[in-house]
Design an enzyme around this catalytic site. Sequence first.
Site, PDB file in Angstrom:
ATOM      1  N   ILE A  53      -5.804   1.276   0.389  1.00 46.41           N
ATOM      2  CA  ILE A  53      -6.003   1.362   1.843  1.00 46.41           C
ATOM      3  C   ILE A  53      -5.129   0.323   2.551  1.00 46.41           C
ATOM      4  O   ILE A  53      -4.518   0.598   3.585  1.00 46.41           O
ATOM      5  CB  ILE A  53      -7.495   1.160   2.208  1.00 46.41           C
ATOM      6  CG1 ILE A  53      -8.375   2.172   1.452  1.00 46.41           C
ATOM      7  CG2 ILE A  53      -7.708   1.304   3.703  1.00 46.41           C
ATOM      8  CD1 ILE A  53      -9.880   1.938   1.593  1.00 46.41           C
ATOM      9  N   ASN A  73      -3.130 -10.579  -5.193  1.00 46.68           N
ATOM     10  CA  ASN A  73      -2.852 -11.107  -6.544  1.00 46.68           C
ATOM     11  C   ASN A  73      -2.370 -10.018  -7.496  1.00 46.68           C
ATOM     12  O   ASN A  73      -2.169 -10.273  -8.684  1.00 46.68           O
ATOM     13  CB  ASN A  73      -4.090 -11.821  -7.124  1.00 46.68           C
ATOM     14  CG  ASN A  73      -5.261 -10.875  -7.354  1.00 46.68           C
ATOM     15  OD1 ASN A  73      -5.165  -9.666  -7.127  1.00 46.68           O
ATOM     16  ND2 ASN A  73      -6.373 -11.427  -7.816  1.00 46.68           N
ATOM     17  N   TYR A 182     -21.922  -4.018  -6.372  1.00 44.85           N
ATOM     18  CA  TYR A 182     -20.785  -3.843  -5.453  1.00 44.85           C
ATOM     19  C   TYR A 182     -21.285  -3.805  -4.007  1.00 44.85           C
ATOM     20  O   TYR A 182     -20.836  -4.569  -3.147  1.00 44.85           O
ATOM     21  CB  TYR A 182     -20.012  -2.567  -5.814  1.00 44.85           C
ATOM     22  CG  TYR A 182     -19.048  -2.130  -4.739  1.00 44.85           C
ATOM     23  CD1 TYR A 182     -17.960  -2.936  -4.375  1.00 44.85           C
ATOM     24  CD2 TYR A 182     -19.209  -0.911  -4.066  1.00 44.85           C
ATOM     25  CE1 TYR A 182     -17.083  -2.545  -3.370  1.00 44.85           C
ATOM     26  CE2 TYR A 182     -18.335  -0.509  -3.081  1.00 44.85           C
ATOM     27  CZ  TYR A 182     -17.271  -1.336  -2.724  1.00 44.85           C
ATOM     28  OH  TYR A 182     -16.415  -0.935  -1.735  1.00 44.85           O
ATOM     29  N   ILE A 229     -12.579  11.036  -6.529  1.00 45.25           N
ATOM     30  CA  ILE A 229     -12.534  12.440  -6.971  1.00 45.25           C
ATOM     31  C   ILE A 229     -11.179  13.119  -6.705  1.00 45.25           C
ATOM     32  O   ILE A 229     -10.673  13.846  -7.573  1.00 45.25           O
ATOM     33  CB  ILE A 229     -13.705  13.248  -6.338  1.00 45.25           C
ATOM     34  CG1 ILE A 229     -13.731  14.663  -6.888  1.00 45.25           C
ATOM     35  CG2 ILE A 229     -13.659  13.254  -4.832  1.00 45.25           C
ATOM     36  CD1 ILE A 229     -14.992  15.449  -6.537  1.00 45.25           C
ATOM     37  N   ARG A 317     -25.400  11.599 -12.360  1.00 47.42           N
ATOM     38  CA  ARG A 317     -25.244  10.175 -12.675  1.00 47.42           C
ATOM     39  C   ARG A 317     -26.371   9.429 -11.974  1.00 47.42           C
ATOM     40  O   ARG A 317     -26.705   9.750 -10.830  1.00 47.42           O
ATOM     41  CB  ARG A 317     -23.906   9.635 -12.140  1.00 47.42           C
ATOM     42  CG  ARG A 317     -22.714  10.133 -12.913  1.00 47.42           C
ATOM     43  CD  ARG A 317     -21.445   9.522 -12.390  1.00 47.42           C
ATOM     44  NE  ARG A 317     -21.203   9.846 -10.987  1.00 47.42           N
ATOM     45  CZ  ARG A 317     -20.021   9.769 -10.390  1.00 47.42           C
ATOM     46  NH1 ARG A 317     -18.975   9.370 -11.074  1.00 47.42           N
ATOM     47  NH2 ARG A 317     -19.877  10.078  -9.122  1.00 47.42           N
ATOM     48  N   GLY A 319     -28.297   7.046  -9.670  1.00 46.35           N
ATOM     49  CA  GLY A 319     -27.939   6.328  -8.431  1.00 46.35           C
ATOM     50  C   GLY A 319     -27.014   7.073  -7.503  1.00 46.35           C
ATOM     51  O   GLY A 319     -26.519   6.485  -6.542  1.00 46.35           O
TER      52      GLY A 319
HETATM   53  N1  LIG Z   1     -11.400   3.280  -1.403  1.00 44.33           N
HETATM   54  C1  LIG Z   1     -12.559   3.570  -0.808  1.00 44.33           C
HETATM   55  O1  LIG Z   1     -12.968   4.732  -0.727  1.00 44.33           O
HETATM   56  C2  LIG Z   1     -13.380   2.465  -0.187  1.00 44.33           C
HETATM   57  C3  LIG Z   1     -14.622   2.791   0.367  1.00 44.33           C
HETATM   58  C4  LIG Z   1     -15.377   1.780   0.942  1.00 44.33           C
HETATM   59  C5  LIG Z   1     -14.882   0.477   0.995  1.00 44.33           C
HETATM   60  N2  LIG Z   1     -13.683   0.186   0.414  1.00 44.33           N
HETATM   61  C6  LIG Z   1     -13.208  -1.201   0.459  1.00 44.33           C
HETATM   62  O2  LIG Z   1     -11.890  -1.197   0.973  1.00 44.33           O
HETATM   63  C7  LIG Z   1     -11.116  -2.235   0.379  1.00 44.33           C
HETATM   64  C8  LIG Z   1      -9.834  -1.665  -0.174  1.00 44.33           C
HETATM   65  O3  LIG Z   1     -10.138  -0.644  -1.103  1.00 44.33           O
HETATM   66  P1  LIG Z   1      -8.979   0.032  -1.962  1.00 44.33           P
HETATM   67  O4  LIG Z   1      -9.479   1.333  -2.430  1.00 44.33           O
HETATM   68  O5  LIG Z   1      -7.694  -0.048  -1.225  1.00 44.33           O
HETATM   69  O6  LIG Z   1      -8.954  -0.960  -3.200  1.00 44.33           O
HETATM   70  P2  LIG Z   1      -7.710  -1.441  -4.087  1.00 44.33           P
HETATM   71  O7  LIG Z   1      -8.266  -1.928  -5.372  1.00 44.33           O
HETATM   72  O8  LIG Z   1      -6.673  -0.383  -4.141  1.00 44.33           O
HETATM   73  O9  LIG Z   1      -7.131  -2.673  -3.248  1.00 44.33           O
HETATM   74  C9  LIG Z   1      -7.673  -3.973  -3.323  1.00 44.33           C
HETATM   75  C10 LIG Z   1      -6.513  -4.947  -3.369  1.00 44.33           C
HETATM   76  O10 LIG Z   1      -7.039  -6.268  -3.380  1.00 44.33           O
HETATM   77  C11 LIG Z   1      -6.313  -7.043  -4.340  1.00 44.33           C
HETATM   78  N3  LIG Z   1      -7.209  -8.127  -4.776  1.00 44.33           N
HETATM   79  C12 LIG Z   1      -8.410  -8.017  -5.398  1.00 44.33           C
HETATM   80  N4  LIG Z   1      -8.935  -9.223  -5.627  1.00 44.33           N
HETATM   81  C13 LIG Z   1      -8.061 -10.133  -5.116  1.00 44.33           C
HETATM   82  C14 LIG Z   1      -8.048 -11.558  -5.044  1.00 44.33           C
HETATM   83  N5  LIG Z   1      -9.032 -12.294  -5.563  1.00 44.33           N
HETATM   84  N6  LIG Z   1      -6.992 -12.166  -4.445  1.00 44.33           N
HETATM   85  C15 LIG Z   1      -5.983 -11.423  -3.925  1.00 44.33           C
HETATM   86  N7  LIG Z   1      -5.939 -10.083  -3.979  1.00 44.33           N
HETATM   87  C16 LIG Z   1      -6.972  -9.446  -4.562  1.00 44.33           C
HETATM   88  C17 LIG Z   1      -5.941  -6.056  -5.440  1.00 44.33           C
HETATM   89  O11 LIG Z   1      -4.834  -6.473  -6.215  1.00 44.33           O
HETATM   90  C18 LIG Z   1      -5.658  -4.791  -4.633  1.00 44.33           C
HETATM   91  O12 LIG Z   1      -4.298  -4.751  -4.257  1.00 44.33           O
HETATM   92  C19 LIG Z   1     -12.030  -2.890  -0.656  1.00 44.33           C
HETATM   93  O13 LIG Z   1     -12.584  -4.055  -0.085  1.00 44.33           O
HETATM   94  C20 LIG Z   1     -13.109  -1.849  -0.898  1.00 44.33           C
HETATM   95  O14 LIG Z   1     -14.317  -2.437  -1.271  1.00 44.33           O
HETATM   96  C21 LIG Z   1     -12.932   1.147  -0.168  1.00 44.33           C
END
Ligand SMILES: NC(=O)c1ccc[n+]([C@@H]2O[C@H](COP(=O)([O-])OP(=O)(O)OC[C@H]3O[C@@H](n4cnc5c(N)ncnc54)[C@H](O)[C@@H]3O)[C@@H](O)[C@H]2O)c1
Length: 364
Positions: A53, A73, A182, A229, A317, A319
């Site tokens: 995102i 990171n 989470y 999915i 599944r 939950g």
């Molecule tokens: N994808 C979804 O459907 C969804 C739904 C609800 C909420 N979210 C939230 O949106 C955010 C982004 O989701 P996403 O799907 O893009 O996830 P993603 O895993 O693709 O992106 C997360 C990024 O954060 C970086 N990261 C993680 N820990 C780190 C740290 N300690 N220091 C520096 N960088 C770090 C990772 O390298 C990665 O690039 C997250 O917070 C997630 O909880 C996502």
Amino acid sequence: MLPKSGSAGKPGNAHIWKAMVAPLPQTIHFHTSGRLIKVAPMNVFVTGGAGYIGSVCVEELLNAGHQVTVFDNLSEGHRAAVDPRARFIEGCLSDRALVQESLACSKAEAIIHFAANAIVSESMTNPSKYFRNNVAFGLNLLDAAVECRVRKFVFSSTCATYGMPERLPITEDLPQQPINPYGESKLMFEKMLKWYRQIHGLEFVGFRYFNAAGASARFGEHHKIESHIIPNILQVVLGQKTHVDIFGTDYPTPDGTCIRDYIHIIDLAAAHIQALVPGKQGFFNLGNGGGYSVRQVIQACEKVTGKKIATVEKPRRPGDPPRLVAAAQQARNVLGWNPSYPKLEDIVATAWKWHSTHPTGYAD
Ligand SMILES: NC(=O)c1ccc[n+]([C@@H]2O[C@H](COP(=O)([O-])OP(=O)(O)OC[C@H]3O[C@@H](n4cnc5c(N)ncnc54)[C@H](O)[C@@H]3O)[C@@H](O)[C@H]2O)c1
């Protein structure tokens, strides 16, 4: 000291870094995804900007005239997913001094905090990883935000904070009772934000996303462990998997499979940009409402790709609620948010375009 890197726009030390932060124009009017939004350009510090995102949000922020520093990171993200117009700092939120220095040197006026671990099933076997990264390391960022007098903090929360919702569609005022670490870790961060606003005056927007999906022309979804999915179905179309699992066919829904609310990441990005407007604050659901069942998602993928998709029916599944759909009226009313991709087929079409041109995702 900021880490060295070969990436364009990434400084070798803080002194050079400061010199690189150019002054911004006074005011701009810009289009993002075809919509006109008025916002003063800002220096925006994006954690997790190499992730799914975050990569598209960074792209849209830059299209909108903001200056962006990505802090990631690369534990889950990809260097190639960082828009080359952004500055990139490879660093971890666990490094409190680096977070503080990076924020100060980028002259951040706003933070958008995507960085987190986000796999529900993993959080059920390794809760420590989730509380440490999503809460404890996130706290380093919050403290640095206060120290650097950052004006706005935008946080990626999730519908997983609601747990099993009491009623549908889910409004922001429903009780938040997460059923996995989470969701709990995200709720804990939401609570910290409220205290930081009360005590330090930190203005924040917390977005509770439903199911993020789709891609821009340049950036798409490539997780090391793919739990979502649509990319899993498209991997079947690409011949990388034999079939897609359907978990539960006896839910109290019209076709017996779970219903979820899918929201395009370009629409998510637009909400984040609108959240930067001074004075906008609070928690907002981001979803399209209505929702689509697992079978409907598979059908949409078949229609878009023109391929039949093999499925295997499995038990439910634990939950998994039968239906999770958002009421997002508050984001529309308060932020003026108006999603451009409400239809699942349009969302899937953008995802398919990206996956068919990047069949193995990013190279790194
Ligand atoms: N994808 C979804 O459907 C969804 C739904 C609800 C909420 N979210 C939230 O949106 C955010 C982004 O989701 P996403 O799907 O893009 O996830 P993603 O895993 O693709 O992106 C997360 C990024 O954060 C970086 N990261 C993680 N820990 C780190 C740290 N300690 N220091 C520096 N960088 C770090 C990772 O390298 C990665 O690039 C997250 O917070 C997630 O909880 C996502």
